[in-house]
Design a protein around this motif. Sequence first.
Motif, PDB file in Angstrom:
ATOM      1  N   THR A 170       3.960  -1.409  -5.985  1.00 21.77           N
ATOM      2  CA  THR A 170       5.046  -0.466  -5.715  1.00 21.77           C
ATOM      3  C   THR A 170       5.960  -0.247  -6.912  1.00 21.77           C
ATOM      4  OG1 THR A 170       6.484  -2.197  -4.811  1.00 21.77           O
ATOM      5  CG2 THR A 170       5.015  -1.073  -3.256  1.00 21.77           C
ATOM      6  N   GLU A 229      -3.292   4.334  -3.024  1.00 21.18           N
ATOM      7  CA  GLU A 229      -2.471   5.544  -3.055  1.00 21.18           C
ATOM      8  C   GLU A 229      -1.099   5.281  -2.444  1.00 21.18           C
ATOM      9  OE1 GLU A 229      -3.068   8.446  -4.352  1.00 21.18           O
ATOM     10  OE2 GLU A 229      -5.230   8.694  -4.560  1.00 21.18           O
ATOM     11  N   ALA A 230      -1.053   4.438  -1.385  1.00 18.77           N
ATOM     12  CA  ALA A 230       0.224   4.143  -0.733  1.00 18.77           C
ATOM     13  C   ALA A 230       1.165   3.393  -1.677  1.00 18.77           C
ATOM     14  CB  ALA A 230      -0.011   3.339   0.540  1.00 18.77           C
ATOM     15  N   ALA A 234       2.386   5.772  -4.380  1.00 18.11           N
ATOM     16  CA  ALA A 234       3.405   6.687  -3.854  1.00 18.11           C
ATOM     17  C   ALA A 234       4.784   6.030  -3.869  1.00 18.11           C
ATOM     18  CB  ALA A 234       3.030   7.134  -2.443  1.00 18.11           C
ATOM     19  N   ARG A 235       4.856   4.764  -3.480  1.00 12.82           N
ATOM     20  CA  ARG A 235       6.138   4.058  -3.509  1.00 12.82           C
ATOM     21  C   ARG A 235       6.589   3.806  -4.945  1.00 12.82           C
ATOM     22  NH1 ARG A 235       7.982   2.494   1.422  1.00 12.82           N
ATOM     23  NH2 ARG A 235       9.540   1.140   0.461  1.00 12.82           N
ATOM     24  N   ASP A 243       0.651   2.744   4.078  1.00 15.78           N
ATOM     25  CA  ASP A 243       2.061   2.877   3.715  1.00 15.78           C
ATOM     26  C   ASP A 243       2.924   1.816   4.389  1.00 15.78           C
ATOM     27  OD1 ASP A 243       4.242   4.481   2.424  1.00 15.78           O
ATOM     28  OD2 ASP A 243       4.864   4.655   4.516  1.00 15.78           O
ATOM     29  N   ARG A 302       6.020   5.757  -7.432  1.00 13.74           N
ATOM     30  CA  ARG A 302       6.564   7.024  -7.937  1.00 13.74           C
ATOM     31  C   ARG A 302       8.000   7.228  -7.473  1.00 13.74           C
ATOM     32  NH1 ARG A 302       0.943   9.515  -6.889  1.00 13.74           N
ATOM     33  NH2 ARG A 302       0.030   9.491  -8.994  1.00 13.74           N
ATOM     34  N   LYS A 303       8.306   6.839  -6.250  1.00 15.88           N
ATOM     35  CA  LYS A 303       9.690   6.940  -5.767  1.00 15.88           C
ATOM     36  C   LYS A 303      10.598   5.997  -6.548  1.00 15.88           C
ATOM     37  CE  LYS A 303       8.499   8.278  -1.028  1.00 15.88           C
ATOM     38  NZ  LYS A 303       8.542   7.876   0.400  1.00 15.88           N
ATOM     39  N   ALA A 351      -3.593   6.384  -9.695  1.00 14.20           N
ATOM     40  CA  ALA A 351      -4.329   5.727  -8.619  1.00 14.20           C
ATOM     41  C   ALA A 351      -5.774   5.551  -9.081  1.00 14.20           C
ATOM     42  CB  ALA A 351      -4.267   6.556  -7.346  1.00 14.20           C
TER      43      ALA A 351
END
Length: 246
Positions: free
Chosen positions: A49, A70-71, A74-75, A6, A77-78, A89
């Motif tokens: 990202t 995955e990191a 995750a960003r 992350d 998705r934000k 992923a």
Amino acid sequence: MAEYVDAFATAYDRFWAPYPERMGDAWLRLHAHLAPGAERSLLDVGCGTGIVAARFAAAGYRVVGVDVSEAMIARARKRLAGTDALLIAADAADFEVPRPCAFAVSTYDILNHVGDLDRVRAYLRRVHQAVVPGGWFGFDMSTVRGLHADVPPVARQDGTVSVEVARGPLDGDRRPLHITGELRTDDGRTAPFTTTITNTAHPVADVLAALTDAGWQPSHVAAIDDLLTPVPDPEALPRVAVLAQR
């Protein structure tokens, strides 16, 4: 392919964002030119990202993003919260999407990150399966010249993140990029991180042959700042864009 933590994903958004921002706009203009009446749907392989994907979502595209990290997902998705983007992923050489898209892109040398030519072929086949007949695929890649060039180490920092980036020595057709850094958290602690991105050099001619083997019809190879104009000698440039149609 590298798995990013992350903290690196944060550094990526701070220091690497300008290039995918610029390419996102360029890919949008390209698709409007190549297929003005096509469905507005994008497959972003190696979406990171979500910088490129967000450009397309803002333009009204249905977006599917794939990234091995995955990191990074995750960003993404934000960044794409509030849209109907589907973010997966998965490995670029081994993924499936529920519905094919009209346009696919890969940005920032994903092809070089995938690995050897067999994995490149698998990646190109997977993208082919995920694009509608008549749809388009655009990706950039570092050329052999680009990956063989010696680039001095780079250090960047702001108040929250610091990174150092250095190319390792060539090992056959592979060259590592070593990234180390620190992320300062909200409570004042520092979180160190390190990752190595291994890039594999592939002659453009081999990539075009692999595209054909995967079922694509290569259109042309272009300079990054002019995606519509074929270049006569792609290997003379450090990075090029490749366009193909399903």
